[in-house]
Design a protein around this motif. Structure first.
Motif, short mmCIF file in Angstrom:
data_model
loop_
_atom_site.label_atom_id
_atom_site.label_comp_id
_atom_site.label_asym_id
_atom_site.label_seq_id
_atom_site.Cartn_x
_atom_site.Cartn_y
_atom_site.Cartn_z
N GLN A 59 18.18 78.28 100.18
CA GLN A 59 18.00 76.96 100.77
C GLN A 59 18.84 75.90 100.08
N SER A 66 21.09 70.70 97.96
CA SER A 66 20.99 71.16 99.33
C SER A 66 22.26 70.78 100.09
N GLU A 81 17.64 67.72 104.28
CA GLU A 81 16.71 68.69 103.71
C GLU A 81 16.45 68.46 102.22
N PHE A 89 12.82 67.46 101.21
CA PHE A 89 11.89 68.58 101.33
C PHE A 89 11.97 69.47 100.09
N LYS A 112 9.55 78.25 104.37
CA LYS A 112 10.67 78.03 105.30
C LYS A 112 10.14 77.54 106.66
N ARG A 165 13.53 73.99 110.89
CA ARG A 165 14.49 73.02 110.35
C ARG A 165 14.29 71.63 110.95
N VAL A 205 11.66 69.93 108.93
CA VAL A 205 12.22 69.52 107.64
C VAL A 205 13.09 68.28 107.81
N ALA A 206 13.87 68.25 108.89
CA ALA A 206 14.73 67.09 109.16
C ALA A 206 13.89 65.85 109.45
N GLY A 213 12.80 64.47 106.32
CA GLY A 213 13.94 63.83 105.68
C GLY A 213 14.14 62.40 106.17
#
Length: 390
Positions: A206, A300, A305, A308, A344, A347, A350-351, A354
């Motif tokens: 990651q 990252s 990300e 996170f 995980k 995404r 996670v975004a 962010g």
């Protein structure tokens, strides 16, 4: 300034502490409050109301400790030197103290703030091979400015108000951090328990994990590019009061070790201190800087990300995973860091986190600047107060 110049020994009774024999149960867990430097290190404010440990009257009588009346000023004279508090109830202390019982011409609050403002000077007076300690004889000879009582009270009141402003600013920082942690847990759950059953993968999949370069101390310079060492890495921030530098002319050769804003820095040696794990996020004010050996950079490739990843590494489940190995110096290995099983989530989730973190970061920067301004104001007021310029 026409204030009287005296010594600490002339305006207060200086009382050393002591510890009853730990092997005698009847000396412990009684009704007498018994302070240690740890009690002061955990203090939020200047008043000490209670202590973690207590002793009995028999324990107090057995050792050379003395019961200090309320309104005394407790001062830690070793391990570490310079912690200060005012007790609100009668209490004794261990041998790590040289406490002050003010005489009628001295205001306890004024003495408290003077000791706080002059901590560095008092630390420099310490002696000892194993650990530094300030003796009673040395403390008693320390020069001390003594204005009239009315002026002492006025100065103490001003510094009390300035300290209250500073604490509110710092509390706002804590609340901002707590908010982001709460949002993280709401969106992803506890990353250790993984209640949402996200898949897991090693941290190295990651983010890039880079270990610093062994820059030779003999080649350090007086001015140049900062070197980010374990000593500079604190919980949630980088601290540059003890800085080493590398020549700017040679920096290009180590471009792969350069830090950028948003990098996560983790101390691999002695990674735990009393306030938490030594992991921090690089901000623009920390740059330029180069990464030193035994410090890890987690970067990252996707900017959205980074928050996170940082929150995952700030969580206690990561601390539990990276228990220090049983060596002379507690250490997190690069291998176990790279293999940390990160959750995980999707995404897009996670975004989304962010984006929330980016908005919170703007607000936090303003609060942080307010806190910085409050610290500078307080330091300025302290310097002026004891120079007689307020």
């Amino acid at each position: 300034m026409s204030w009287q110049q005296t010594t600490l020994g002339e305006i207060a009774d200086i009382v050393s502490g002591s510890t009853p024999k730990s092997s005698v149960p009847r000396y412990w867990d009684g009704a007498v409050a018994w302070a240690t430097p740890t009690d002061l290190s955990r203090l939020d404010g200047k008043h000490l109301y209670k202590t973690d440990r207590t002793i009995t009257e028999a324990g107090l009588n057995e050792c050379s400790a003395r019961l200090l009346p309320p309104g005394s000023v407790l001062f830690s004279s070793r391990a570490p030197i310079g912690l200060v508090a005012i007790n609100t109830t009668p209490m004794a202390t261990n041998q790590g103290f040289k406490s002050f019982v003010p005489r009628p011409e001295l205001n306890a609050d004024y003495l408290y703030w003077w000791l706080r403002a002059n901590r560095r000077q008092l630390e420099d007076l310490g002696n000892g091979a194993t650990f530094k300690e300030v003796s009673k004889a040395i403390v008693s000879r320390v020069k001390f400015p003594l204005p009239p009582l009315t002026e002492q009270r006025r100065i103490a009141a001003i510094l009390d108000k300035a300290d209250a402003i500073l604490r509110k600013r710092e509390q706002a920082l804590t609340l901002a951090d707590d908010f982001l942690r709460s949002v993280f847990l709401e969106m992803f759950g506890d990353p250790g328990e993984n209640p949402m059953n996200w898949d897991r993968e090693p941290l190295s999949l990651q983010a890039e994990v880079k270990i610093g370069f062994p820059f030779k101390s003999a080649e350090y310079v007086e001015e140049g590019i900062r070197l980010c060492r374990g000593a500079n890495t604190m919980p949630d921030r980088l601290e540059w009061s003890d800085t080493r530098y590398w020549p700017v002319s040679d920096a290009a050769r180590f471009a792969e070790y350069a830090l950028v804003s948003g990098d996560i820095i983790l101390a691999l040696d002695r990674p735990w201190i009393s306030s938490g794990l030594k992991v921090a996020e690089v901000v623009q004010a920390d740059l330029p800087a180069l990464l030193v050996q035994r410090v890890a950079r987690i970067r990252s490739s996707v900017p959205a990300e980074k928050p996170f990843v940082f929150q995952c590494l700030r969580h206690p489940s990561f601390w539990s995973y990276c228990n220090p190995t049983e060596t002379t110096i507690p250490h997190i290995s690069p291998v176990e860091l790279k293999n940390y099983p990160m959750i995980k989530p999707p995404r897009e989730l996670v975004a989304a986190f962010g984006m929330i973190a980016a908005k919170q970061s703007v607000l936090r920067q303003k609060v942080e600047q307010d806190a910085k301004d409050a610290r500078q104001l307080f330091q300025s007021l302290s310097q002026r107060a004891f120079a007689g310029d307020l």
